[in-house]
Design a protein around this motif. Structure first.
Motif, PDB file in Angstrom:
ATOM      1  N   GLU A 145     -59.252 -10.030  10.188  1.00  0.00           N
ATOM      2  CA  GLU A 145     -59.067 -11.068  11.203  1.00  0.00           C
ATOM      3  C   GLU A 145     -59.503 -10.580  12.584  1.00  0.00           C
ATOM      4  O   GLU A 145     -60.215 -11.274  13.309  1.00  0.00           O
ATOM      5  N   ARG A 146     -59.074  -9.360  12.895  1.00  0.00           N
ATOM      6  CA  ARG A 146     -59.446  -8.788  14.192  1.00  0.00           C
ATOM      7  C   ARG A 146     -60.974  -8.652  14.299  1.00  0.00           C
ATOM      8  O   ARG A 146     -61.564  -8.976  15.325  1.00  0.00           O
ATOM      9  N   ARG A 147     -61.589  -8.206  13.217  1.00  0.00           N
ATOM     10  CA  ARG A 147     -63.048  -8.020  13.237  1.00  0.00           C
ATOM     11  C   ARG A 147     -63.774  -9.361  13.319  1.00  0.00           C
ATOM     12  O   ARG A 147     -64.850  -9.446  13.900  1.00  0.00           O
ATOM     13  N   GLN A 148     -63.166 -10.385  12.735  1.00  0.00           N
ATOM     14  CA  GLN A 148     -63.783 -11.714  12.815  1.00  0.00           C
ATOM     15  C   GLN A 148     -63.808 -12.203  14.264  1.00  0.00           C
ATOM     16  O   GLN A 148     -64.817 -12.704  14.746  1.00  0.00           O
ATOM     17  N   THR A 149     -62.676 -11.999  14.964  1.00  0.00           N
ATOM     18  CA  THR A 149     -62.597 -12.396  16.367  1.00  0.00           C
ATOM     19  C   THR A 149     -63.619 -11.620  17.189  1.00  0.00           C
ATOM     20  O   THR A 149     -64.282 -12.168  18.059  1.00  0.00           O
ATOM     21  N   GLN A 150     -63.725 -10.326  16.868  1.00  0.00           N
ATOM     22  CA  GLN A 150     -64.547  -9.460  17.694  1.00  0.00           C
ATOM     23  C   GLN A 150     -66.035  -9.512  17.318  1.00  0.00           C
ATOM     24  O   GLN A 150     -66.897  -9.491  18.184  1.00  0.00           O
ATOM     25  N   LEU A 151     -66.306  -9.589  16.000  1.00  0.00           N
ATOM     26  CA  LEU A 151     -67.694  -9.419  15.549  1.00  0.00           C
ATOM     27  C   LEU A 151     -68.277 -10.640  14.853  1.00  0.00           C
ATOM     28  O   LEU A 151     -69.445 -10.642  14.487  1.00  0.00           O
TER      29      LEU A 151
ATOM     30  N   ASP B 266     -57.540  -5.715   8.572  1.00  0.00           N
ATOM     31  CA  ASP B 266     -58.267  -5.667   9.839  1.00  0.00           C
ATOM     32  C   ASP B 266     -59.325  -6.767   9.941  1.00  0.00           C
ATOM     33  O   ASP B 266     -59.969  -6.920  10.982  1.00  0.00           O
TER      34      ASP B 266
END
Ligand SMILES: [Zn+2]
Ligand SMILES: [Zn+2]
Length: 342
Positions: free
Chosen positions: A192-198, A190
């Protein structure tokens, strides 16, 4: 008439001599899991859950504690909270019985009222049964680790690292380890997704935390395996305790783990099986955990060495994914050599 009315939702039976049998079904949690507790007072944490409808289907006469493998009838694994609940339910039934007895003794009928006498003086007796006592549902803990037994399909919940299946009593230690590592793997997927989002800082911390988890799982597993291997070969509780004091946090470092295993068991189960990558990943953890990510001099020296060898200093998801695979391999190997063979 007796205190309890036969039949009903609790399938009450009058056994004579003021003995009754009553079936009280214990409510499950919202996932259909039922709490269980090891009857052995020495067992820790001793508390677990099982899912009805999974595991051994019928005719189960014996169940096991996942932590200490204490064997007993399934009923003997009731929690204190469930025993309290059952007693409260029985009391509630008795309360109903007493209400009926009073009503009958006074011949009050269903209106709960009766006129006495007549003529000059008349008096009315009424009996207010009051409300039935409220029965609390059993309160149980929420921290949980779920695992399905590969042998009998029992879906069970434990706290901490357990070894045995609660239904069939098989050794499912490695299944527990696999489940733990799977959680860390999910977190890693998860990132990568958190990097984009946070943002990058959160992603970097996520990766650090995953490494931290991998080291913790390795350490906890090694401690559990060593403790069990020592128990199996007949070491006393005192011997085990003093060995563990001496060990300290040795299992947070691969070289020290191998050295300690060697001195304790005159063999190194990990000989030739450990990659340099795993060792250096474990070493990266130290400055991360103890310095809030601020790199210390010793680490810089090590990092320079790594750099000269052309390796990455920064932690990457790819690196931690490999760490998880290596950790699982190292645990399985140690387990095979120290437990399965002994
Ligand atoms: Zn136990
Ligand atoms: Zn099982």
């Amino acid at each position: 008439m007796g205190l309890f009315k036969e039949g009903g939702e609790h399938r009450i039976q009058d056994l004579g001599d003021d003995q009754y049998s009553m079936t009280i079904s214990i409510p499950a949690d919202e996932d259909g899991r039922m709490a269980r507790e090891c009857p052995s007072s020495e067992c820790s944490p001793g508390y677990f859950k099982v899912t009805s409808g999974t595991g051994i289907a019928d005719g189960q006469n014996v169940a096991y504690c996942p932590y200490c493998r204490h064997e007993a009838e399934p009923n003997d694994f009731s929690t204190q909270e469930q025993i309290r609940y059952a007693k409260d339910m029985a009391l509630r039934e008795a309360h109903k019985g007493v209400n009926d007895m009073v009503r009958n003794a006074l011949e009050l009928g269903s209106s709960g009222k009766k006129k006495l006498g007549g003529g000059f003086i008349s008096m009315e007796i009424s009996y207010d049964p009051g409300s039935l006592p409220y029965v609390h549902r059993p309160f149980e803990d929420e921290v949980r680790r779920d695992v399905i037994c590969p042998h009998c399909t029992l879906d069970q919940t434990v706290f901490g690292l357990a070894t045995w299946c609660a239904d069939c009593g098989e050794d499912i230690f490695l299944t527990h380890i696999e489940a733990e590592l799977a959680v860390t793997r999910l977190m890693l997927e998860d990132v990568e997704r958190r990097q984009t989002q946070l943002g990058k800082r959160v992603a970097a911390k996520d990766i650090e935390n995953c490494l931290e988890d991998a080291v913790s799982i390795f350490e906890a597993a090694m401690r559990a395996i060593v403790r069990r291997a020592m128990t199996v070969r007949g070491d006393s509780a005192d011997q085990i305790e003093s060995s563990f004091k001496k060990l300290g946090n040795a299992f947070q470092n691969i070289d020290r783990t191998q050295k300690e295993l060697c001195s304790m068991f005159s063999q190194d189960p990990l000989e030739g099986a450990i990659s340099e990558k795993l060792k250096s990943a474990f070493e990266k953890r130290h400055p991360i955990t103890h310095n809030l990510g601020v790199i210390d001099r010793k680490y810089m020296k090590r990092a320079k060495e790594l750099e000269q060898e052309g390796r990455e200093i920064r932690l990457t998801t790819h690196e931690i994914t490999e760490v998880l695979i290596d950790v699982q391999m190292a645990i399985s190997l140690t387990y095979e050599k120290l437990i399965k063979i002994s």
